[in-house]
Design an enzyme around this catalytic site. Structure first.
Site, PDB file in Angstrom:
ATOM      1  N   THR A 191      15.566  23.513   2.619  1.00 21.62           N
ATOM      2  CA  THR A 191      15.465  22.145   2.115  1.00 21.62           C
ATOM      3  C   THR A 191      15.905  22.090   0.659  1.00 21.62           C
ATOM      4  O   THR A 191      16.004  23.113  -0.015  1.00 21.62           O
ATOM      5  CB  THR A 191      14.016  21.622   2.177  1.00 21.62           C
ATOM      6  N   ASP A 192      16.140  20.900   0.177  1.00 20.55           N
ATOM      7  CA  ASP A 192      16.278  20.712  -1.261  1.00 20.55           C
ATOM      8  C   ASP A 192      14.871  20.683  -1.866  1.00 20.55           C
ATOM      9  O   ASP A 192      13.858  20.756  -1.157  1.00 20.55           O
ATOM     10  CB  ASP A 192      17.059  19.431  -1.556  1.00 20.55           C
ATOM     11  N   TYR A 193      14.810  20.547  -3.169  1.00 19.48           N
ATOM     12  CA  TYR A 193      13.575  20.681  -3.940  1.00 19.48           C
ATOM     13  C   TYR A 193      12.497  19.710  -3.445  1.00 19.48           C
ATOM     14  O   TYR A 193      12.642  18.499  -3.560  1.00 19.48           O
ATOM     15  CB  TYR A 193      13.890  20.405  -5.407  1.00 19.48           C
ATOM     16  N   THR A 194      11.429  20.230  -2.882  1.00 18.04           N
ATOM     17  CA  THR A 194      10.262  19.473  -2.373  1.00 18.04           C
ATOM     18  C   THR A 194      10.638  18.405  -1.358  1.00 18.04           C
ATOM     19  O   THR A 194       9.914  17.423  -1.188  1.00 18.04           O
ATOM     20  CB  THR A 194       9.439  18.843  -3.516  1.00 18.04           C
TER      21      THR A 194
END
Length: 766
Positions: A289-292
Site C-alpha cells: 500500500t501507499d502510506y497508511t
C-alpha cells in the site's frame, strides 16, 4: 445492482482477450526458492506470517503524519517484514542484525526508500527527466541511483511513478513522465531496467516498485488524493499501459494508489488487485500500500480498521505501509472467518520471495558495505553525468532575436527569489539530497564566468506576496528568506541594479515544494509579486532572459508575449546550478521537449494533444465559431504543445515518404523523412511520429505518439530518419476490450512537436 457489479459485468464481455495479446510468458518456478520458502513457512506461526506483511518507517515521516513506534521490539518479535527511511549502512546493519540475530526465525528485513530521481546524486525531477526523450540516459539515471542507494544499504525503491497526468493543477505531475501513454511506457521500462538490472541479487541493484496503481494522475480537480472516475476506454487505452509496461519489464513490486476506482478505493479494489493485476496480467510480485492507505479506507467510508484491513488483504494487497492494520487485526479476522489463512500465506510467500530474489537470505548484509558508501556515492563521474542530464532536460520555450546564448562578458544582473537558493535546486521528492551544500544559481554563475564577467545579484521580490502561502511552499528545508520591506522598495532596488547591467537573468517561478505530493494549485501563473518584478525589469529595456523554475506546466501567456527569452529549467537536481550556465552561455545547445502541454490559462485544463474530436469540432485555424466546441474568451490552442522545444540552431523537415500506401497484417510500412540542421550550431532534435485512425468502431484521438528518434546534427548536416509501422502500432482496446487493429485509413504525422508536422496517409487492408 451495485456499481462494482456493473463494472465487473462490463469486463466479462471478451474477458478472455483483455490484455491477452500483451500477456507475458512467465518462466517456470524456481524450485530451489520454493522449497526454501516452503520449509521456512512451515516453521512460522500465524503471528510471524502477519509480521512479514508489516512495513514500518524507521525515521521521520516522509509522506504522512504517522511515525512508527516501538520498532526494535517489533523486529525482535518477528512483527516487521520491511522498513524504510533508514539511510545509512550503519543504521540498516543495526536493524538487520536485530532481525537475523534476535528474532526467532532470523528472517531478514527488506529496506526501502523514496529514491525517486536519484539518490545522493540527484537528477532532474521525473517530469524534467522525461523531457530529455533519451531512454538510454533515463535508464542510466536509475542505474546510478541503484548503485548509490544500494551502497547505503537500501534494496528497494518506491519508483518509478508511471501515472499519466493531464492536469497540471495536480502537484504530482512533477513526479511522473507527463501526459502521453507511449512515451510513459517507454520510460517505465527504462527505469525498471535501470534499477533492477539483469540480476536482482547483485549487490548494486534494487527492486523497483511501480506506482500508483492505478489512475492516480486523473484525480478530480487536480486535487491530490481525490476521487478518480474514468471510462474503461480511457483506462485501458490511455492510463493502464505504463503500469503494464513496467511490470512486463520485471518490476518486483507495485504500490496501490490513494484514489477510488469506480467507487472502490484502489487499496480495497479486488478487481484491480486480483482480477486485472494477477489473473489478466500475470503479475508475480507483491503489492504494497501507499502510506497508511489501509487506515485511510476508514475515512473513505468502508468500515473500521479491522474491516478495511480484511478488505485490503482479500482484495490482493500483500504489505501494509505504516498503518499496522494488518498487524493488529488480521489474526482476529482469521479467527472470525473474515480472512482465510491461505490468503495470509500467499501474501507472506510473495514477501519472502522478494527477499530471496534480492539475495537477503544468502547474505542479509550484502547491501551494507561502508566502503562502498564512501566510494560510490557522489562520485565525480556521477555528478558530471547529472550535470549533462540536467542540461538535456531544459526546454527552450522562446528565444526572440537570438537573445540566447549569452556572452561571457560585461555585467550580468541575476535577479529573483530562485536566484540564491541551493536547497530548491534538487526539486521535490529529493529526500536524500544534501540541501545545505547544493549550489545556488548565483554560485553556479559566479563559478562559471569567473573573472570574464561581473555578476550582480538582488532578491527582487519574495517568492509569494502572501507570507503564509510562501511558508507552505517552502517546507522540508527549502526555505527562501523573505524581505519584509515594502514591495515597491524591494523591486525598485532590483530595477536600479538591472539598469547598471548589460543583460538581466530573472530566476523566477515555483519553489521546489510548490509541486509534488499534496502541492496542488488552482492558479498556474507565476506568483503575483514575481510577475510585477518581471514587468518592472522589462521596462528597463535591458535584454532579459527568464530562467523558469517549475515542477508543472504553467500558464505563461503574458510572459510569452513580452519576455524575449524563456528557458524552462524545471528542477535539475544536484547539478542544476552548474548545468544552467552550460546552456545559457551555449556550451550545450538545449534539446529538451515538453512531455506535458502548457495551457494558455488554467481554464483550459485538462489540455492534452491526444484528445478526441467532438461531433462539432472547431475548424483548423479558427478561434471561435458559434455552435462549435470552443471558448468565447480564448482559442482552443495550447501555449506550448506536447513535444515542443526550441534549439539555438534550426531544423527543417523535408517531404514525408512512404514506401507503400497500404499494407496487410504481418507486413510493414516504412515512413522516412529528411531532417536538416539549417543553423550554425550542432544540435539535437527529437523527431516524433504520430498516427491517427480515421475511422473506427470507437472514437480515436486526433493524434497518438507511436515512435520517436533523438538525433544529433552538425550545421548543414542532413539525415534521413525512418520508422517502421506494423499492425501492432495501430491496435487499441475496442468497446469489447479486445486489443485490435481495424482496417481502414490512417494519417501519419512526423515533426518536431505534436503541432508542427508533415502529413501522409496509408491504409490497413484485411
Amino acid at each position: 445492482m451495485k456499481p462494482l457489479s456493473i463494472f465487473l459485468l462490463s469486463l466479462l464481455f471478451g474477458a478472455s482477450s483483455v490484455w491477452a495479446q500483451q500477456k507475458r510468458t512467465n518462466s517456470s518456478p524456481d524450485q530451489k526458492m520454493n522449497a526454501f520458502i516452503s520449509s521456512l513457512m512451515s516453521k512460522m506461526t500465524l503471528d510471524e506470517k502477519i509480521g512479514q506483511l508489516n512495513l514500518l518507517t524507521g525515521g521521520e515521516a516522509t509522506t504522512g503524519s504517522v511515525v512508527s513506534t516501538d520498532v526494535e521490539r517489533k523486529i525482535k518479535s518477528g512483527q516487521v517484514g520491511g522498513m524504510f527511511s533508514f539511510t545509512t549502512p550503519q543504521k540498516i546493519r543495526k536493524a538487520q542484525e536485530i532481525a537475523v540475530k534476535q528474532s526467532r526465525l532470523k528472517i531478514p528485513i527488506i529496506f526501502g526508500q523514496d529514491v525517486i530521481h536519484g539518490y545522493k546524486t540527484t537528477f532532474p525531477i521525473p517530469l524534467a527527466l522525461s523531457s530529455t526523450w533519451n531512454m538510454a540516459m533515463i535508464e542510466k539515471t536509475a542505474r546510478v541511483a541503484a548503485i548509490e542507494a544500494s551502497a547505503d544499504g537500501l534494496n528497494w525503491t518506491f519508483s518509478p511513478m508511471v501515472d499519466i497526468s493531464r492536469d497540471p493543477r495536480w502537484g504530482r505531475i512533477s513526479e511522473g513522465s507527463g501526459e502521453d501513454t507511449y512515451l510513459g511506457s517507454q520510460i517505465a521500462r527504462a527505469m525498471v531496467k535501470g534499477y533492477q538490472g539483469d540480476d536482482l541479487s547483485r549487490y548494486n541493484t534494487i527492486m523497483a516498485c511501480v506506482k500508483h496503481f492505478a489512475l492516480y494522475g486523473a484525480a478530480e480537480a487536480g486535487r491530490d488524493y481525490n476521487t478518480t472516475d474514468m471510462s474503461l476506454d480511457r483506462m485501458y487505452n490511455e492510463y493502464l499501459p505504463p503500469y503494464k509496461a513496467a511490470l512486463d519489464a520485471g518490476a518486483g513490486s507495485i504500490m496501490t494508489s490513494f484514489n477510488d476506482i469506480n467507487g472502490v478505493p484502489a487499496t480495497a479494489n479486488k478487481w484491480l488487485m486480483t482480477d486485472l493485476l494477477r489473473k489478466e496480467w500475470g503479475f508475480k510480485g507483491f503489492v504494497v500500500t501507499d502510506y497508511t492507505a489501509v487506515n485511510e479506507l476508514i475515512d473513505h467510508g468502508l468500515g473500521d480498521l479491522q474491516k478495511v484491513s480484511a478488505l485490503s488483504l482479500n482484495a490482493g494487497v500483500d504489505m501494509d505501509m505504516v498503518g499496522e492494520g494488518f498487524l493488529t487485526t488480521l489474526k482476529k479476522s482469521v479467527a472470525q472467518g473474515k480472512v482465510k489463512q491461505q490468503r495470509i500465506d500467499e501474501a507472506c510467500r510473495l514477501i519472502l520471495e522478494a527477499k530471496y530474489k534480492l539475495g537477503l537470505f544468502e547474505d542479509p548484509f550484502r547491501y551494507c558495505n561502508e566502503e562502498r558508501a564512501k566510494t560510490e556515492i557522489l562520485k565525480p563521474e556521477h555528478l558530471q553525468f547529472a550535470r549533462e542530464v540536467a542540461a538535456e532536460s531544459f526546454v527552450l520555450l522562446k528565444n526572440e532575436n537570438h537573445t540566447l546564448p549569452l556572452k561571457k562578458t560585461g555585467t550580468i544582473a541575476l535577479i529573483g527569489p530562485l536566484a540564491n537558493t541551493g536547497s530548491n535546486m534538487p526539486g521535490t521528492w529529493s529526500v536524500n539530497s544534501d540541501l545545505v551544500n547544493t549550489r545556488s544559481l548565483l554560485e553556479g554563475l559566479q563559478a562559471y564566468v569567473g573573472q570574464d564577467a561581473k555578476i550582480l545579484h538582488s532578491l527582487g521580490a519574495n517568492l509569494i506576496s502572501d507570507a503564509a502561502y510562501q511558508e507552505r511552499a517552502t517546507m522540508f528545508g527549502r526555505n527562501i528568506p523573505r524581505d519584509n520591506r515594502p514591495e515597491a522598495e524591494v523591486i525598485g532596488e532590483a530595477v536600479a541594479l538591472a539598469k547598471t547591467a548589460d543583460v538581466v537573468i530573472a530566476a523566477l517561478g515555483e519553489s521546489s515544494e510548490m509541486s509534488g505530493e499534496a502541492s496542488s494549485r488552482t492558479d498556474l501563473e507565476i506568483p503575483d509579486v514575481q510577475k510585477r518584478l518581471l514587468q518592472a525589469l522589462l521596462k528597463t529595456g535591458k535584454p532579459l532572459v527568464l530562467v523558469l523554475f517549475t515542477g508543472r506546466p504553467l500558464a505563461l501567456k503574458w510572459e510569452d508575449e513580452h519576455v524575449p527569452a524563456i528557458l524552462n529549467v524545471w528542477f535539475g537536481g544536484t547539478e542544476t546550478a552548474n548545468a544552467i550556465p552550460d546552456v545559457l552561455f551555449g556550451a550545450i545547445n538545449p534539446s529538451g521537449k515538453l512531455t506535458a502541454t502548457f495551457p494558455q490559462n488554467v481554464g483550459q485544463v485538462p489540455l492534452y494533444y491526444a484528445h478526441k474530436n467532438t461531433g462539432r469540432p472547431l475548424a483548423e485555424g479558427k478561434w471561435f465559431t458559434k455552435f462549435r466546441s470552443n471558448y468565447l474568451d480564448v482559442s482552443n490552442d495550447p501555449l506550448y504543445p506536447f513535444g515542443y522545444g526550441l534549439s539555438y540552431t534550426s531544423f527543417t523537415y523535408g517531404h514525408l515518404k512512404l514506401d507503400k500506401t497500404s499494407f496487410k497484417p504481418g507486413e510493414t510500412i516504412t515512413i522516412s523523412i529528411e531532417v536538416k540542421n539549417t543553423g550554425t550550431m550542432t544540435g539535437k532534435e527529437v523527431v516524433q511520429l504520430y498516427i491517427r485512425d480515421l475511422e473506427g468502431s470507437a472514437t480515436r484521438p486526433v493524434k497518438e505518439l507511436k515512435n520517436f528518434q533523438k538525433i544529433s546534427l552538425k550545421p548543414g548536416e542532413a539525415k534521413t530518419v525512418s520508422f517502421k509501422i506494423t499492425e501492432d502500432d495501430l491496435k487499441f482496446y475496442n468497446s469489447a476490450l479486445k486489443f485490435v487493429a481495424e482496417p481502414g485509413d490512417f494519417n501519419v504525422f512526423v515533426g518536431g512537436n505534436s503541432r508542427d508536422v508533415t502529413t501522409g496517409k496509408f491504409t490497413l487492408i484485411k
